[in-house]
Design a protein around this motif. Structure first.
Motif, PDB file in Angstrom:
ATOM      1  N   LYS A   1       4.054  23.728   1.403  1.00 43.10           N
ATOM      2  CA  LYS A   1       5.123  24.522   1.820  1.00 43.10           C
ATOM      3  C   LYS A   1       5.271  24.524   3.228  1.00 43.10           C
ATOM      4  CE  LYS A   1       7.322  28.877   1.043  1.00 43.10           C
ATOM      5  NZ  LYS A   1       6.988  30.302   0.354  1.00 43.10           N
ATOM      6  N   SER A   2       4.135  24.524   3.918  1.00 46.36           N
ATOM      7  CA  SER A   2       4.219  24.547   5.582  1.00 46.36           C
ATOM      8  C   SER A   2       4.361  23.293   6.138  1.00 46.36           C
ATOM      9  CB  SER A   2       2.866  24.834   6.002  1.00 46.36           C
ATOM     10  OG  SER A   2       1.820  24.057   5.465  1.00 46.36           O
ATOM     11  N   ALA A   3       4.521  22.089   5.313  1.00 47.36           N
ATOM     12  CA  ALA A   3       4.926  20.660   5.889  1.00 47.36           C
ATOM     13  C   ALA A   3       6.361  20.390   5.592  1.00 47.36           C
ATOM     14  CB  ALA A   3       3.892  20.079   5.703  1.00 47.36           C
ATOM     15  N   SER A   4       7.109  21.346   4.807  1.00 51.21           N
ATOM     16  CA  SER A   4       8.370  20.791   4.479  1.00 51.21           C
ATOM     17  C   SER A   4       9.171  20.094   5.493  1.00 51.21           C
ATOM     18  CB  SER A   4       9.209  21.965   3.547  1.00 51.21           C
ATOM     19  OG  SER A   4       9.259  23.114   4.559  1.00 51.21           O
ATOM     20  N   ASP A   5       9.152  20.643   6.722  1.00 48.21           N
ATOM     21  CA  ASP A   5      10.069  20.112   7.723  1.00 48.21           C
ATOM     22  C   ASP A   5       9.334  18.928   8.472  1.00 48.21           C
ATOM     23  OD1 ASP A   5      12.582  19.672   8.964  1.00 48.21           O
ATOM     24  OD2 ASP A   5      11.976  21.162  10.531  1.00 48.21           O
ATOM     25  N   VAL A   6       8.003  18.623   8.119  1.00 49.59           N
ATOM     26  CA  VAL A   6       7.341  17.762   9.019  1.00 49.59           C
ATOM     27  C   VAL A   6       7.742  16.331   8.469  1.00 49.59           C
ATOM     28  CG1 VAL A   6       5.047  16.778   9.569  1.00 49.59           C
ATOM     29  CG2 VAL A   6       5.430  19.341   9.371  1.00 49.59           C
ATOM     30  N   LEU A   7       7.802  15.251   9.444  1.00 50.33           N
ATOM     31  CA  LEU A   7       8.389  14.024   9.004  1.00 50.33           C
ATOM     32  C   LEU A   7       7.262  13.394   8.490  1.00 50.33           C
ATOM     33  CD1 LEU A   7      10.312  11.740   9.099  1.00 50.33           C
ATOM     34  CD2 LEU A   7       9.788  11.269  11.469  1.00 50.33           C
TER      35      LEU A   7
ATOM     36  N   VAL B   1      10.127  11.260  -0.197  1.00 53.69           N
ATOM     37  CA  VAL B   1      10.917  12.043  -1.123  1.00 53.69           C
ATOM     38  C   VAL B   1      10.213  12.409  -2.454  1.00 53.69           C
ATOM     39  CG1 VAL B   1      12.180  10.272  -2.067  1.00 53.69           C
ATOM     40  CG2 VAL B   1      13.403  12.600  -1.884  1.00 53.69           C
ATOM     41  N   HIS B   2       9.252  11.637  -2.881  1.00 47.77           N
ATOM     42  CA  HIS B   2       8.797  11.504  -4.041  1.00 47.77           C
ATOM     43  C   HIS B   2       7.247  11.985  -3.843  1.00 47.77           C
ATOM     44  CE1 HIS B   2      11.613   9.119  -5.763  1.00 47.77           C
ATOM     45  NE2 HIS B   2      11.525   8.003  -4.853  1.00 47.77           N
ATOM     46  N   GLN B   3       6.998  12.677  -2.687  1.00 50.28           N
ATOM     47  CA  GLN B   3       5.703  13.301  -2.625  1.00 50.28           C
ATOM     48  C   GLN B   3       5.639  14.770  -3.001  1.00 50.28           C
ATOM     49  OE1 GLN B   3       4.672  11.605   1.669  1.00 50.28           O
ATOM     50  NE2 GLN B   3       2.817  12.041   0.726  1.00 50.28           N
TER      51      GLN B   3
ATOM     52  N   LEU C   1       3.896  12.471   6.857  1.00 48.64           N
ATOM     53  CA  LEU C   1       2.749  13.276   6.211  1.00 48.64           C
ATOM     54  C   LEU C   1       1.559  12.455   5.438  1.00 48.64           C
ATOM     55  CD1 LEU C   1       5.337  15.233   3.811  1.00 48.64           C
ATOM     56  CD2 LEU C   1       4.290  16.196   5.950  1.00 48.64           C
ATOM     57  N   ASN C   2       0.346  12.954   5.187  1.00 50.01           N
ATOM     58  CA  ASN C   2      -0.734  12.080   4.410  1.00 50.01           C
ATOM     59  C   ASN C   2      -0.413  12.223   3.054  1.00 50.01           C
ATOM     60  OD1 ASN C   2      -1.356  14.807   3.516  1.00 50.01           O
ATOM     61  ND2 ASN C   2      -3.131  14.961   5.062  1.00 50.01           N
ATOM     62  N   ARG C   3      -1.233  11.614   2.443  1.00 55.31           N
ATOM     63  CA  ARG C   3      -1.134  11.485   0.805  1.00 55.31           C
ATOM     64  C   ARG C   3      -0.916  12.775   0.184  1.00 55.31           C
ATOM     65  NH1 ARG C   3      -5.837   7.543  -0.541  1.00 55.31           N
ATOM     66  NH2 ARG C   3      -5.241   6.923   1.694  1.00 55.31           N
ATOM     67  N   ARG C   4      -1.502  13.802   0.937  1.00 58.24           N
ATOM     68  CA  ARG C   4      -1.768  15.201   0.074  1.00 58.24           C
ATOM     69  C   ARG C   4      -0.414  15.941   0.420  1.00 58.24           C
ATOM     70  NH1 ARG C   4      -6.493  13.694   2.103  1.00 58.24           N
ATOM     71  NH2 ARG C   4      -6.145  15.566   3.983  1.00 58.24           N
ATOM     72  N   GLY C   5       0.436  15.337   1.215  1.00 60.02           N
ATOM     73  CA  GLY C   5       1.606  16.051   1.578  1.00 60.02           C
ATOM     74  C   GLY C   5       1.723  16.892   2.662  1.00 60.02           C
ATOM     75  N   LYS C   6       0.557  16.598   3.607  1.00 64.82           N
ATOM     76  CA  LYS C   6       0.364  17.792   4.650  1.00 64.82           C
ATOM     77  C   LYS C   6       0.342  16.782   5.929  1.00 64.82           C
ATOM     78  CE  LYS C   6      -2.980  20.664   2.281  1.00 64.82           C
ATOM     79  NZ  LYS C   6      -4.307  21.510   2.133  1.00 64.82           N
ATOM     80  N   PRO C   7       0.626  17.669   7.268  1.00 69.81           N
ATOM     81  CA  PRO C   7       0.869  16.943   8.244  1.00 69.81           C
ATOM     82  C   PRO C   7      -0.469  15.858   8.779  1.00 69.81           C
ATOM     83  CG  PRO C   7       1.317  19.028   8.570  1.00 69.81           C
ATOM     84  CD  PRO C   7       0.713  19.120   7.388  1.00 69.81           C
ATOM     85  N   LEU C   8      -0.054  14.704   9.390  1.00 69.97           N
ATOM     86  CA  LEU C   8      -1.156  13.999   9.774  1.00 69.97           C
ATOM     87  C   LEU C   8      -1.786  14.504  11.066  1.00 69.97           C
ATOM     88  CD1 LEU C   8       0.747  10.591   9.552  1.00 69.97           C
ATOM     89  CD2 LEU C   8      -1.180  11.029   8.256  1.00 69.97           C
ATOM     90  N   THR C   9      -3.118  14.074  11.159  1.00 70.88           N
ATOM     91  CA  THR C   9      -3.822  14.658  12.486  1.00 70.88           C
ATOM     92  C   THR C   9      -3.966  13.357  13.511  1.00 70.88           C
ATOM     93  OG1 THR C   9      -5.828  13.601  11.626  1.00 70.88           O
ATOM     94  CG2 THR C   9      -5.409  15.779  10.820  1.00 70.88           C
TER      95      THR C   9
ATOM     96  N   HIS D   1       0.742  -1.054  -0.084  1.00 72.88           N
ATOM     97  CA  HIS D   1       0.013   0.081  -0.027  1.00 72.88           C
ATOM     98  C   HIS D   1       0.794   1.130  -0.091  1.00 72.88           C
ATOM     99  CE1 HIS D   1      -2.914   2.972   1.605  1.00 72.88           C
ATOM    100  NE2 HIS D   1      -4.093   2.259   1.081  1.00 72.88           N
ATOM    101  N   PRO D   2       0.532   2.328  -0.708  1.00 74.48           N
ATOM    102  CA  PRO D   2       1.174   3.529  -0.851  1.00 74.48           C
ATOM    103  C   PRO D   2       1.681   4.117   0.425  1.00 74.48           C
ATOM    104  CG  PRO D   2      -0.531   3.757  -2.267  1.00 74.48           C
ATOM    105  CD  PRO D   2      -0.861   2.598  -1.414  1.00 74.48           C
ATOM    106  N   GLN D   3       0.698   3.813   1.499  1.00 75.08           N
ATOM    107  CA  GLN D   3       1.013   4.377   3.008  1.00 75.08           C
ATOM    108  C   GLN D   3       1.810   3.186   3.846  1.00 75.08           C
ATOM    109  OE1 GLN D   3      -1.974   5.609   1.380  1.00 75.08           O
ATOM    110  NE2 GLN D   3      -0.478   7.322   0.936  1.00 75.08           N
TER     111      GLN D   3
END
Length: 298
Positions: free
Chosen positions: A204-210, A198-200, A212-220, A129-131
């Motif tokens: 911009k606001s999540a560039s340093d967050v380890l 690295v392929h996501q 991420l969700n599939r949209r490249g944003k921080p997980l909740t 699975h992708p995640q």
């Protein structure tokens, strides 16, 4: 001062003066909201500055019908903190909640997982699975480092000091601590970081967050709970577990294998050793084994 104004100012005080985490601040606000709703429902005319002990006792009486003793204790504690704040800021000269007693509750022992069950959970992850790689890194990090879920989702790439064998963790009240990390866990984080993340397309606001969700944003927080719940189902583990279960398991397994309680306290980020001592009560079987093995009269 009306209730809405008082609630906002109280929460600002908790954030700024006491430096509490946002989740804690929100919980205090919800405790106060229960009192506000009670006054409204029973058409009791009382402001934060005029409410008295009798009215608060009525609130606690109604509360006892709706929630269990543990929840009552937490809500009453929040209400007491609110009136202490009014005293500190000179809005009141008395504390009407001062003599309200919280219900007696036993110390709740947290659920834990065995090492075998943790291995089952990891084995249940679908790496096709992708995640999948991300989820494996998440579970390994939760267990290996004893993190709170809020600490996990806010972890940054710049918090990783793998060469030194540590990660920097931002805990409650924005307090930072260093937690050791094993090569085993580093390996899975690096697989996710170097082969998936690295392929996501990363916001911009999540560039340093380890993580991420599939949209490249921080997980909740909710997403981490969902991941854990689904994995438990896949692994056929019939326990009520959450992300926090891995933190409890981390502490319990360290203690059972002879780790120093003070060291566990530091790694968990507990202010008081008494909070850490709860793990002393989880499994006493190893205590008997210790006596039999080491005591001269055994």
């Amino acid at each position: 001062m009306n209730w809405n104004q008082a609630q906002k100012e109280f929460q600002n005080y908790l954030r700024i003066e006491r430096g509490l985490a946002e989740n804690t601040v929100n919980n205090y606000g919800l405790d106060l909201l229960k009192l506000i709703h009670f006054l409204k429902d029973y058409q009791i005319e009382a402001s934060p500055l005029s409410i008295n002990s009798k009215q608060l006792y009525e609130f606690v009486h109604e509360l006892s019908k709706a929630v269990n003793a543990r929840s009552q204790a937490r809500i009453i504690s929040g209400i007491k903190s609110f009136f202490e704040y009014l005293l500190i800021e000179d809005f009141r000269t008395d504390n009407p909640a001062e003599l309200i007693e919280t219900p007696k509750i036993g110390r709740k022992l947290p659920d834990t997982l065995s090492t075998q069950e943790i291995d089952q959970l990891v084995a249940a992850i679908d790496l096709s699975h992708p995640q999948g790689e991300r989820n494996r890194a998440i579970i390994e990090t939760l267990y290996a480092c004893g993190l709170r879920v809020s600490e996990l989702i806010t972890m940054k790439l710049s918090d990783l000091y793998f060469d030194e064998g540590f990660i920097s963790v931002t805990g409650k009240g924005n307090k930072q601590r260093l937690v050791p990390i094993s090569d085993h866990t580093v390996k899975y984080i690096n697989i996710y970081r170097n082969e998936i993340r690295v392929h996501q397309d990363i916001a911009k606001s999540a560039s340093d967050v380890l993580f991420l969700n599939r949209r490249g944003k921080p997980l909740t927080r909710a997403m981490i709970f969902t991941i854990v719940k689904n994995l438990a189902k896949e692994a056929n583990i019939n326990k009520k577990i959450s992300p926090h279960t891995f933190r409890h398991s981390f502490a319990t397994h360290l203690l059972e294998n002879g780790a120093d309680l003070r060291a566990i306290q530091q790694m968990l980020g507990h202010e008081s050793i008494t909070t850490t001592e709860i793990y002393m009560h989880l499994d006493t079987s190893h205590l008997k084994e210790t006596v039999l093995k080491y005591h001269p009269r055994a």
